[in-house]
Motif scaffolding. Sequence first.
Motif, mmCIF file in Angstrom:
data_model
loop_
_atom_site.group_PDB
_atom_site.id
_atom_site.type_symbol
_atom_site.label_atom_id
_atom_site.label_comp_id
_atom_site.label_asym_id
_atom_site.label_seq_id
_atom_site.Cartn_x
_atom_site.Cartn_y
_atom_site.Cartn_z
ATOM 1 N N VAL A 77 7.588 10.147 47.351
ATOM 2 C CA VAL A 77 6.994 10.115 46.017
ATOM 3 C C VAL A 77 6.940 11.537 45.472
ATOM 4 C CG1 VAL A 77 4.984 9.502 44.643
ATOM 5 C CG2 VAL A 77 5.596 8.118 46.632
ATOM 6 N N LEU A 78 7.507 11.734 44.286
ATOM 7 C CA LEU A 78 7.509 13.046 43.647
ATOM 8 C C LEU A 78 6.448 13.074 42.548
ATOM 9 C CD1 LEU A 78 11.377 13.487 43.286
ATOM 10 C CD2 LEU A 78 9.909 14.489 45.027
ATOM 11 N N MET A 79 5.545 14.015 42.624
ATOM 12 C CA MET A 79 4.504 14.157 41.614
ATOM 13 C C MET A 79 5.117 14.643 40.303
ATOM 14 S SD MET A 79 1.955 13.141 43.324
ATOM 15 C CE MET A 79 0.620 13.508 42.183
ATOM 16 N N ASP A 80 4.646 14.096 39.186
ATOM 17 C CA ASP A 80 5.194 14.466 37.875
ATOM 18 C C ASP A 80 5.111 15.967 37.634
ATOM 19 O OD1 ASP A 80 5.780 11.844 37.339
ATOM 20 O OD2 ASP A 80 4.000 11.473 36.106
ATOM 21 N N SER A 81 3.998 16.572 38.051
ATOM 22 C CA SER A 81 3.823 18.016 37.818
ATOM 23 C C SER A 81 4.854 18.824 38.588
ATOM 24 C CB SER A 81 2.415 18.449 38.229
ATOM 25 O OG SER A 81 2.175 18.170 39.602
ATOM 26 N N LYS A 82 5.178 18.374 39.813
ATOM 27 C CA LYS A 82 6.174 19.078 40.617
ATOM 28 C C LYS A 82 7.575 18.888 40.050
ATOM 29 C CE LYS A 82 3.585 20.976 43.720
ATOM 30 N NZ LYS A 82 3.486 22.468 43.804
ATOM 31 N N VAL A 83 7.858 17.698 39.539
ATOM 32 C CA VAL A 83 9.159 17.446 38.920
ATOM 33 C C VAL A 83 9.345 18.357 37.706
ATOM 34 C CG1 VAL A 83 10.547 15.742 37.675
ATOM 35 C CG2 VAL A 83 9.305 15.075 39.751
ATOM 36 N N SER A 84 8.323 18.456 36.872
ATOM 37 C CA SER A 84 8.400 19.317 35.680
ATOM 38 C C SER A 84 8.588 20.781 36.069
ATOM 39 C CB SER A 84 7.132 19.160 34.833
ATOM 40 O OG SER A 84 7.004 17.840 34.362
ATOM 41 N N GLU A 85 7.855 21.207 37.079
ATOM 42 C CA GLU A 85 7.965 22.589 37.549
ATOM 43 C C GLU A 85 9.360 22.902 38.062
ATOM 44 O OE1 GLU A 85 6.365 24.778 41.493
ATOM 45 O OE2 GLU A 85 4.784 23.949 40.222
ATOM 46 N N ARG A 86 9.908 21.989 38.878
ATOM 47 C CA ARG A 86 11.245 22.216 39.434
ATOM 48 C C ARG A 86 12.325 22.107 38.359
ATOM 49 N NH1 ARG A 86 13.883 23.952 41.737
ATOM 50 N NH2 ARG A 86 15.093 22.586 43.086
ATOM 51 N N MET A 87 12.161 21.228 37.381
ATOM 52 C CA MET A 87 13.147 21.122 36.311
ATOM 53 C C MET A 87 13.204 22.414 35.505
ATOM 54 S SD MET A 87 15.152 18.552 36.251
ATOM 55 C CE MET A 87 15.878 19.163 34.738
ATOM 56 N N GLN A 88 12.076 23.081 35.346
ATOM 57 C CA GLN A 88 12.089 24.367 34.650
ATOM 58 C C GLN A 88 12.861 25.401 35.449
ATOM 59 O OE1 GLN A 88 10.918 25.204 31.431
ATOM 60 N NE2 GLN A 88 12.318 26.854 32.042
ATOM 61 N N GLU A 89 12.698 25.369 36.770
ATOM 62 C CA GLU A 89 13.466 26.279 37.616
ATOM 63 C C GLU A 89 14.969 25.987 37.512
ATOM 64 O OE1 GLU A 89 11.943 25.923 41.561
ATOM 65 O OE2 GLU A 89 9.944 26.634 41.035
ATOM 66 N N ILE A 90 15.319 24.706 37.462
ATOM 67 C CA ILE A 90 16.724 24.325 37.319
ATOM 68 C C ILE A 90 17.269 24.790 35.968
ATOM 69 C CG2 ILE A 90 18.259 22.318 37.041
ATOM 70 C CD1 ILE A 90 16.492 20.929 39.214
ATOM 71 N N GLN A 91 16.452 24.686 34.927
ATOM 72 C CA GLN A 91 16.868 25.191 33.612
ATOM 73 C C GLN A 91 17.117 26.699 33.669
ATOM 74 O OE1 GLN A 91 17.559 23.433 30.899
ATOM 75 N NE2 GLN A 91 16.959 21.475 31.775
ATOM 76 N N ASP A 92 16.292 27.419 34.426
ATOM 77 C CA ASP A 92 16.488 28.863 34.575
ATOM 78 C C ASP A 92 17.816 29.161 35.267
ATOM 79 O OD1 ASP A 92 14.088 29.384 33.355
ATOM 80 O OD2 ASP A 92 12.978 29.781 35.207
ATOM 81 N N VAL A 93 18.171 28.345 36.258
ATOM 82 C CA VAL A 93 19.464 28.510 36.926
ATOM 83 C C VAL A 93 20.599 28.307 35.932
ATOM 84 C CG1 VAL A 93 21.023 27.557 38.675
ATOM 85 C CG2 VAL A 93 18.596 27.837 39.201
ATOM 86 N N ILE A 94 20.491 27.280 35.093
ATOM 87 C CA ILE A 94 21.542 26.989 34.118
ATOM 88 C C ILE A 94 21.697 28.132 33.124
ATOM 89 C CG2 ILE A 94 22.158 25.474 32.189
ATOM 90 C CD1 ILE A 94 20.913 23.166 33.797
ATOM 91 N N HIS A 95 20.588 28.645 32.621
ATOM 92 C CA HIS A 95 20.655 29.770 31.678
ATOM 93 C C HIS A 95 21.286 30.987 32.337
ATOM 94 C CE1 HIS A 95 18.560 27.686 28.534
ATOM 95 N NE2 HIS A 95 17.437 27.553 29.230
ATOM 96 N N MET A 96 20.964 31.219 33.590
ATOM 97 C CA MET A 96 21.541 32.341 34.329
ATOM 98 C C MET A 96 23.047 32.172 34.476
ATOM 99 S SD MET A 96 22.686 33.018 37.744
ATOM 100 C CE MET A 96 21.789 31.856 38.762
ATOM 101 N N VAL A 97 23.491 30.974 34.824
ATOM 102 C CA VAL A 97 24.921 30.729 35.024
ATOM 103 C C VAL A 97 25.685 30.852 33.719
ATOM 104 C CG1 VAL A 97 26.627 28.985 35.687
ATOM 105 C CG2 VAL A 97 24.555 29.273 37.049
ATOM 106 N N ASN A 98 25.173 30.249 32.661
ATOM 107 C CA ASN A 98 25.890 30.266 31.387
ATOM 108 C C ASN A 98 25.885 31.628 30.717
ATOM 109 O OD1 ASN A 98 26.794 27.630 31.459
ATOM 110 N ND2 ASN A 98 25.028 26.794 30.361
ATOM 111 N N GLY A 99 25.129 32.562 31.275
ATOM 112 C CA GLY A 99 25.147 33.932 30.753
ATOM 113 C C GLY A 99 25.999 34.866 31.580
ATOM 114 N N GLN A 100 26.768 34.324 32.525
ATOM 115 C CA GLN A 100 27.544 35.163 33.435
ATOM 116 C C GLN A 100 28.742 35.822 32.743
ATOM 117 O OE1 GLN A 100 26.926 36.077 36.703
ATOM 118 N NE2 GLN A 100 24.962 35.171 36.126
#
Length: 334
Positions: A262-285
């Motif tokens: 079971v994934l807590m909603d707060s943890k999912v939101s937190e990790r999705m923000q981290e994933i968004q940070d990865v995407i922004h980092m990659v697309n700025g390469q």
Amino acid sequence: METIVHWSATTVTKSQSCLRQVKYEKIDRFIPRNITSSAVQGILTHAGLLEGHLALAKNFVPMDDGWQPPEADIWGKVNELEAKHDIKISEFDIRKASIYADAFTNTEEWKKLTSLHITDIEHKFEVEIDGHKFVGVFDAVGYDPETDTFYIIELKTTSSEAAVQGGKSWWESKQIANQPIIYTTALKKLKGEDINVEMMYIVIRTTSSKPKLKPGVRRKKDESKEDYELRKKDSMETIDEWEARLREEYKDPSKFMLDTIVLMDSKVSERMQEIQDVIHMVNGQKTWPKNPGNCGSFGGCAFLDVCLGQSSLETDSNLIKLEDKSKAQDEVPF
């Protein structure tokens, strides 16, 4: 500057390991020609168990004359892999996948799985999350009306004993892994933000088993080495004898596990923000840095000679060019 259009859990994970590999695969559209035995077994087991046995059990497909799961589904995937990678799939891997799929249907875990209302099998999805397109494949999606809960069903084949014994590190890492976070968010996008979602993992322990000498074969005192080698060869299990032995071994329930997370909603939101940070980092390469510490992971990187300047993407025999850009962007984990 070219950027990645479609993101998968695998692409995010690779971006956290080696940006240069991501560029080669997602921007330049080259993939390794070879595929590991463990990966082949995983892909073929998915075909046999999910597209074969589960689809038949839940009436997703009719039983045609002369068609028996999982063989037809497994061989269909074999043909697809051989055509895509220009390789020959080992008969051992094909037979192992059939053994794993067949054996799982005789377990208590199979009864738990088939007690659910299965809504989707091998279902491709594309959703937009915070302005980025994510793609993936749900192995299966199940629904339990008694608890009003959707289950994202993930099949994992692994050589890890800890995985089928409930090892803490293997199972707890799934709570923060990219795939369950993205897949949970995607299913809520597709079916409603307020639905109850749990991850259900089916784990099958794989084997490196190969035919072995039959019992009692030893070198005789006056026997030459050459004669002994010939006799050993004649005394080796046939592939059919080996398969029969392995099917007996896979009657052992300890080779399988099914559990939920079971994934807590707060943890999912937190990790999705981290994933968004990865995407922004990659697309700025601009340079797509190499990570030498990752070169030896999972048996070695197929792009190593290219990074060392000993070959090029276009000339390296270990690589294949994907002419259809959509295929490079559609890569998902099995």
